[in-house]
Design a protein around this motif. Structure first.
Motif, PDB file in Angstrom:
ATOM      1  N   THR A   9       0.809  -1.222   0.000  1.00  0.00           N
ATOM      2  CA  THR A   9       0.000   0.000   0.000  1.00  0.00           C
ATOM      3  C   THR A   9       0.840   1.269   0.000  1.00  0.00           C
ATOM      4  O   THR A   9       0.303   2.374  -0.053  1.00  0.00           O
ATOM      5  N   GLY A  10       2.164   1.131   0.052  1.00  0.00           N
ATOM      6  CA  GLY A  10       3.042   2.293   0.021  1.00  0.00           C
ATOM      7  C   GLY A  10       3.301   2.760  -1.400  1.00  0.00           C
ATOM      8  O   GLY A  10       2.885   2.125  -2.375  1.00  0.00           O
ATOM      9  N   ALA A  11       4.009   3.872  -1.542  1.00  0.00           N
ATOM     10  CA  ALA A  11       4.268   4.447  -2.863  1.00  0.00           C
ATOM     11  C   ALA A  11       5.004   3.465  -3.770  1.00  0.00           C
ATOM     12  O   ALA A  11       4.640   3.266  -4.931  1.00  0.00           O
ATOM     13  N   ARG A  37       2.717   0.170  -4.417  1.00  0.00           N
ATOM     14  CA  ARG A  37       1.594   0.363  -5.348  1.00  0.00           C
ATOM     15  C   ARG A  37       2.053   0.230  -6.790  1.00  0.00           C
ATOM     16  O   ARG A  37       1.355  -0.355  -7.626  1.00  0.00           O
ATOM     17  N   ARG A  43       0.820  -2.713  -9.410  1.00  0.00           N
ATOM     18  CA  ARG A  43       0.240  -2.300 -10.694  1.00  0.00           C
ATOM     19  C   ARG A  43       0.934  -2.992 -11.866  1.00  0.00           C
ATOM     20  O   ARG A  43       0.280  -3.476 -12.806  1.00  0.00           O
ATOM     21  N   THR A  48      -1.914  -6.305   4.804  1.00  0.00           N
ATOM     22  CA  THR A  48      -2.134  -4.946   5.278  1.00  0.00           C
ATOM     23  C   THR A  48      -2.903  -4.957   6.589  1.00  0.00           C
ATOM     24  O   THR A  48      -3.763  -5.814   6.817  1.00  0.00           O
ATOM     25  N   SER A  59      -8.768   0.460   4.125  1.00  0.00           N
ATOM     26  CA  SER A  59      -8.163   1.768   3.867  1.00  0.00           C
ATOM     27  C   SER A  59      -8.297   2.132   2.393  1.00  0.00           C
ATOM     28  O   SER A  59      -8.435   1.261   1.524  1.00  0.00           O
ATOM     29  N   THR A  60      -8.248   3.416   2.122  1.00  0.00           N
ATOM     30  CA  THR A  60      -8.383   3.895   0.744  1.00  0.00           C
ATOM     31  C   THR A  60      -7.323   3.303  -0.161  1.00  0.00           C
ATOM     32  O   THR A  60      -7.618   2.870  -1.287  1.00  0.00           O
ATOM     33  N   SER A  61      -6.077   3.267   0.320  1.00  0.00           N
ATOM     34  CA  SER A  61      -4.980   2.749  -0.497  1.00  0.00           C
ATOM     35  C   SER A  61      -5.128   1.258  -0.749  1.00  0.00           C
ATOM     36  O   SER A  61      -4.799   0.758  -1.840  1.00  0.00           O
ATOM     37  N   ALA A  68      -8.050   0.616  -3.255  1.00  0.00           N
ATOM     38  CA  ALA A  68      -7.642   1.022  -4.601  1.00  0.00           C
ATOM     39  C   ALA A  68      -6.863  -0.088  -5.302  1.00  0.00           C
ATOM     40  O   ALA A  68      -6.957  -0.246  -6.527  1.00  0.00           O
ATOM     41  N   LEU A  69      -6.110  -0.865  -4.550  1.00  0.00           N
ATOM     42  CA  LEU A  69      -5.347  -1.962  -5.151  1.00  0.00           C
ATOM     43  C   LEU A  69      -6.277  -3.039  -5.696  1.00  0.00           C
ATOM     44  O   LEU A  69      -6.025  -3.618  -6.761  1.00  0.00           O
TER      45      LEU A  69
END
Length: 349
Positions: free
Chosen positions: A15-17, A20, A24, A38, A43-45, A48-49
């Motif tokens: 979930t970190g920069a 992610r 992807r 996680t 969480s939002t992050s 999103a994954l």
């Protein structure tokens, strides 16, 4: 739902920069299924994954036996990038060792580690070059290099400084005449920049090409840049006036007080303990970080070799800070999480 025939990869730090981008790239064509461990699956992050497809979230922590065992079960490979700023240095050593052991027990075939050079070692461990997070990843990279490939086929990625930090720790202050000043205690030293997306490209390549990546330390391509070079790139990319200003560490850390306490021991989530010498302050770790870059002079041959591989792995990468600034519409503005810019500006003028 993901196909049971896909190779499954666990991404630690998904979930970190950096994570992610790795997730992807692994799922972009549905060749791999990805598992992310996680603490908060809502969480939002994290959510999103899952929208990328072929991503499974497992609730838990990599700082627990249960979390690691559940996450590593049935995995073909694992990408390891612990958050060095959310755990103590001693725990990062322990849980990296423990993850490795449990991965072997779980039958994991591949391990890719987000590591780097042991830069403090290159300065004979002089205390002024002791950047805690760099010392940790450097030592762990050296340890992993000594492990036999018949247990797990490992690959080490030599890390970079995210170019995106130009919007966070390295962002400019804006003077009343609209001059953007890039101020840092770096002298004529160089910072080895590359955009964070580079990690995703190289992790995908490494998993796709085991014959060329197993048992190897792979340097990521960088565009080493001085502070003056950053200011010049900004002027060319934006048309705005810019300047570079070398400041002392005391001045830089005084300015940093507008968004962090440089003398609080890290991680800040742990109650302060004066007797705990295994923890370091932001000032101690980043003081060493700045000294490392202040002394850095690029190795032309090493850069050339890294760029040659990058032409294959990541041909459409940015090749300079100016390229990155132009393509991203960089303005020098701070990220949302960095506040009180006016206070910082006054201290760096």
């Amino acid at each position: 739902m993901t196909s049971p025939n896909l190779l499954s990869i666990l991404v630690i730090g998904g979930t970190g920069a950096q994570g992610r981008n790795v997730v992807r790239e692994l799922v972009r064509d549905k060749k791999y299924a990805v598992t992310v461990l996680t603490r908060d699956v809502s969480s939002t992050s994290a959510v999103a994954l899952t929208e990328l497809g072929n991503v499974t979230l497992i609730p838990g922590s990599y700082e627990t036996e249960k979390g690691l065992r559940e996450a590593l079960k049935g995995q073909h490979g694992v990408y390891v990038n612990f958050n060095s700023f959310a755990m103590t240095e001693s725990m990062e050593y322990f849980w990296t060792f423990r993850l490795y052991e449990i991965a072997v027990q779980s039958g994991v075939k591949r391990l890719i580690y987000s590591g780097g050079n042991n830069r403090p070692k290159g300065h004979r461990y002089a205390e002024e070059y002791r950047s805690s997070h760099q010392a940790t990843s450097g030592r762990l990279s050296e340890w992993l290099e000594s492990q036999p490939l018949d247990l797990i086929e490992w690959t080490i990625l030599n890390g970079v400084v995210y170019t995106e930090m130009l919007s966070v720790l390295l962002r400019p202050v804006v003077l009343p005449d609209n001059t953007h000043v890039f101020a840092a205690p770096i002298g004529d030293g160089f910072i080895p920049f590359a955009e964070v997306a580079t990690y995703g490209k190289y992790v995908r390549w490494a998993f796709d090409n085991p014959s060329r990546s197993v048992g190897k330390r792979i340097p990521l391509p960088t565009y080493p840049t001085t502070l003056k070079g950053v200011a010049e790139a900004f002027e060319k990319a934006t048309g705005k006036k810019a300047a570079a200003k070398d400041v002392t560490q005391d001045v830089w850390f005084e300015a940093a007080k507008s968004y962090t306490d440089p003398d609080a021991k890290q991680p800040s989530s742990i109650p302060a303990s004066k007797s705990d010498d295994t923890r370091f302050t932001f000032r101690q770790s980043f003081g060493g970080w700045w000294n490392i870059w202040k002394a850095l002079r690029p190795d032309a041959e090493a850069i050339k070799q890294a760029q040659e591989l990058a032409d294959e792995v990541y041909p459409d990468r940015f090749k300079s800070v100016e390229d990155w600034m132009r393509a991203t519409g960089y303005t020098g503005e701070a990220k949302a999480e960095i506040k009180h810019d006016a206070d910082r500006r006054k201290k760096l003028q």
